[in-house]
Write a protein that holds these residues in place. Structure first.
Motif, short mmCIF file in Angstrom:
data_model
loop_
_atom_site.label_atom_id
_atom_site.label_comp_id
_atom_site.label_asym_id
_atom_site.label_seq_id
_atom_site.Cartn_x
_atom_site.Cartn_y
_atom_site.Cartn_z
N VAL A 111 0.84 -1.20 0.00
CA VAL A 111 0.00 0.00 0.00
C VAL A 111 0.88 1.24 0.00
CG1 VAL A 111 -1.82 1.25 1.24
CG2 VAL A 111 -1.76 -1.24 1.34
N ARG A 112 0.53 2.19 -0.86
CA ARG A 112 1.15 3.52 -0.86
C ARG A 112 0.05 4.53 -0.59
NH1 ARG A 112 3.64 1.89 -5.81
NH2 ARG A 112 2.22 3.34 -6.81
N ASP A 133 -1.41 8.55 0.04
CA ASP A 133 -1.29 9.98 -0.23
C ASP A 133 -2.24 10.67 0.74
OD1 ASP A 133 -0.80 12.46 -1.37
OD2 ASP A 133 -2.25 12.18 -2.97
N ARG A 174 -5.79 8.84 0.24
CA ARG A 174 -5.91 7.97 -0.93
C ARG A 174 -4.89 6.85 -0.80
NH1 ARG A 174 -9.88 10.48 -1.16
NH2 ARG A 174 -10.41 12.16 -2.53
N ALA A 175 -5.28 5.67 -1.21
CA ALA A 175 -4.38 4.51 -1.14
C ALA A 175 -4.33 3.83 -2.51
CB ALA A 175 -4.87 3.52 -0.09
N ARG A 176 -3.14 3.58 -2.96
CA ARG A 176 -2.93 2.71 -4.13
C ARG A 176 -2.39 1.42 -3.57
NH1 ARG A 176 0.49 2.63 -9.21
NH2 ARG A 176 -0.32 0.75 -10.16
N TYR A 177 -3.07 0.33 -3.85
CA TYR A 177 -2.66 -0.94 -3.27
C TYR A 177 -2.55 -2.01 -4.35
CZ TYR A 177 -7.70 -1.84 -3.29
OH TYR A 177 -9.02 -1.98 -3.66
N GLN A 178 -1.65 -2.93 -4.08
CA GLN A 178 -1.43 -4.06 -4.97
C GLN A 178 -1.40 -5.33 -4.15
OE1 GLN A 178 2.32 -2.88 -6.78
NE2 GLN A 178 1.23 -2.21 -8.62
N ASP A 211 -4.57 -4.64 -8.63
CA ASP A 211 -3.99 -3.30 -8.55
C ASP A 211 -5.15 -2.32 -8.55
OD1 ASP A 211 -2.55 -0.97 -8.72
OD2 ASP A 211 -1.39 -1.56 -10.46
N THR A 215 -7.23 1.32 -6.30
CA THR A 215 -7.13 2.47 -5.41
C THR A 215 -8.37 2.56 -4.54
OG1 THR A 215 -8.16 3.94 -7.03
CG2 THR A 215 -5.75 3.82 -7.04
N GLY A 220 -10.08 5.49 -1.39
CA GLY A 220 -9.86 6.77 -0.73
C GLY A 220 -11.12 7.32 -0.10
N ILE A 237 -10.58 -1.36 1.10
CA ILE A 237 -9.56 -2.28 0.58
C ILE A 237 -9.95 -3.72 0.87
CG2 ILE A 237 -7.16 -3.04 0.84
CD1 ILE A 237 -6.42 -0.07 1.28
#
Length: 161
Positions: free
Chosen positions: A70-71, A73, A95-99, A111, A113, A115, A148
């Motif tokens: 998870v990254r 913002d 906001r989260a970008r997750y893989q 993959d 996102t 938020g 998520i």
């Protein structure tokens, strides 16, 4: 009226809807979610998010099959501005970008996102404003973690293993 309720109850299984967590803790979705390891996430927001995700992904005890990367913002933006340029309202956006990575072969299988936003009143007391910002971050971490996990559950439902 009673007859309509009975007909509705009989027609519901034919609509194709199925419970996501069928089988409870031993079902395919719960057991798949229990095999997801949460990777390290940077910062205070990352610590809150990782804890929220771990709370929702119960460890199945059979070792991780997937790793969740998870990254985040995390931004606070001033919205309401008075004539003296003082901010009266803020928006905190997380906001989260997750893989979801398969640990067997390193392939990214999901993959996406997620938020959410929260509004914060800026008051005279700086302490109260900081406390409101921190509370908003805690709440947003839980909301985004729920998003998520819901997406992971839908993936697990469609890809039982």
């Amino acid at each position: 009226m009673k007859r309509a309720a009975i007909l509705l109850a009989l027609a519901l299984p034919g609509c194709g809807l199925q419970p996501l967590y069928a089988g409870g803790a031993n079902g395919p979705v719960a057991s798949s979610l229990g095999r997801v390891e949460v990777g390290a996430i940077e910062g205070r927001a990352g610590w809150l998010m990782a804890n929220a995700l771990r709370d929702r992904l119960a460890d199945a005890g059979s070792g991780p099959r997937y790793r969740l990367d998870v990254r985040l913002d995390d931004q606070i933006t001033g919205l309401g501005i008075r004539r003296d340029d003082a901010v009266t309202r803020e928006r905190r956006a997380l906001r989260a970008r997750y893989q979801l990575v398969d640990t067997r072969n390193g392939a990214v299988v999901l993959d996406a996102t997620a938020g959410s936003d929260a509004g914060i009143d800026v008051v005279q007391s700086e302490y109260a404003t900081i406390a409101a910002e921190n509370t908003a971050l805690e709440r947003l971490s839980m909301i985004v973690a729920d998003e998520i996990v819901a997406r992971l559950a839908v993936y697990a439902r469609g890809n039982p293993r």
